[in-house]
Design an enzyme around this catalytic site. Sequence first.
Site, PDB file in Angstrom:
ATOM      1  N   HIS A  27       0.756  -1.242  -0.008  1.00 42.20           N
ATOM      2  CA  HIS A  27       0.041   0.049  -0.326  1.00 42.20           C
ATOM      3  C   HIS A  27       1.035   1.148   0.042  1.00 42.20           C
ATOM      4  CE1 HIS A  27      -0.213   1.220   4.535  1.00 42.20           C
ATOM      5  NE2 HIS A  27       1.118   0.684   4.131  1.00 42.20           N
ATOM      6  N   CYS A  37       5.862   6.722   3.666  1.00 44.71           N
ATOM      7  CA  CYS A  37       4.782   5.949   3.543  1.00 44.71           C
ATOM      8  C   CYS A  37       3.832   6.277   2.335  1.00 44.71           C
ATOM      9  CB  CYS A  37       3.774   5.781   4.907  1.00 44.71           C
ATOM     10  SG  CYS A  37       4.495   4.859   6.238  1.00 44.71           S
ATOM     11  N   HIS A  41       5.091   0.192  -0.430  1.00 46.36           N
ATOM     12  CA  HIS A  41       5.684  -0.410   0.523  1.00 46.36           C
ATOM     13  C   HIS A  41       4.911  -1.672   0.753  1.00 46.36           C
ATOM     14  CE1 HIS A  41       3.709   2.121   3.187  1.00 46.36           C
ATOM     15  NE2 HIS A  41       3.962   1.455   4.159  1.00 46.36           N
ATOM     16  N   HIS A  43       3.586  -4.930   3.611  1.00 46.98           N
ATOM     17  CA  HIS A  43       3.568  -5.604   5.216  1.00 46.98           C
ATOM     18  C   HIS A  43       2.948  -7.071   5.034  1.00 46.98           C
ATOM     19  CE1 HIS A  43       4.219  -1.675   6.933  1.00 46.98           C
ATOM     20  NE2 HIS A  43       3.134  -1.085   5.922  1.00 46.98           N
ATOM     21  N   HIS A  78      -1.488 -10.570  -1.171  1.00 53.80           N
ATOM     22  CA  HIS A  78      -0.743 -10.357  -2.484  1.00 53.80           C
ATOM     23  C   HIS A  78      -1.408  -9.474  -3.513  1.00 53.80           C
ATOM     24  CE1 HIS A  78       1.492 -13.688  -0.709  1.00 53.80           C
ATOM     25  NE2 HIS A  78       2.294 -13.266  -1.535  1.00 53.80           N
ATOM     26  N   GLU A 129       0.216  -4.281  11.635  1.00 55.13           N
ATOM     27  CA  GLU A 129       0.873  -4.024  10.704  1.00 55.13           C
ATOM     28  C   GLU A 129       2.401  -4.332  10.532  1.00 55.13           C
ATOM     29  OE1 GLU A 129       0.206  -0.394   7.805  1.00 55.13           O
ATOM     30  OE2 GLU A 129       1.811   0.583   8.825  1.00 55.13           O
TER      31      GLU A 129
END
Length: 146
Positions: A27, A37, A41, A43, A78, A129
């Site tokens: 996201h 952010c 990137h 998680h 994914h 997260e």
Amino acid sequence: MMQQIYPSPIHNYHYELNKDFHFAAAHYVPHKDAGVCQNVHGHTYFVNITIGGDALDDSGFLVNFQLLKSLIHKRFDHTLLNEDSGFSNKNAESFPTTEVVARTIYEIIAEALQKQPNNPVCLQVFVRETPTSYVVYRPKRRNKND
């Protein structure tokens, strides 16, 4: 999956079900104050869903664990969350932040539970997260059982 103790919501239901699972997704947060952010990137999100209810279904379940996992894991694993219809890049209430991810998961689960004849209720959604950052989303109480 890491073992986790989750904050427990207060309720008056006979049964409380918790389902843990994880999914990997990318996201970005499209706002200048998001710092790094703002860049795409990823998680591994760890999720716990808490369901309450007083009655079991015809199979003896409050909710089948597979239903909960299929609603979320199949949709988000994914993926780039920004491209999912549950999120938007246009306003802060729908950016795919951890807060909004938790609320969106709650909304998906709550909608599916409304179709169950035994009337289970989603009490909270916990989304981790990173190892040091998580959000708990709980709807506001509407009656004494929630």
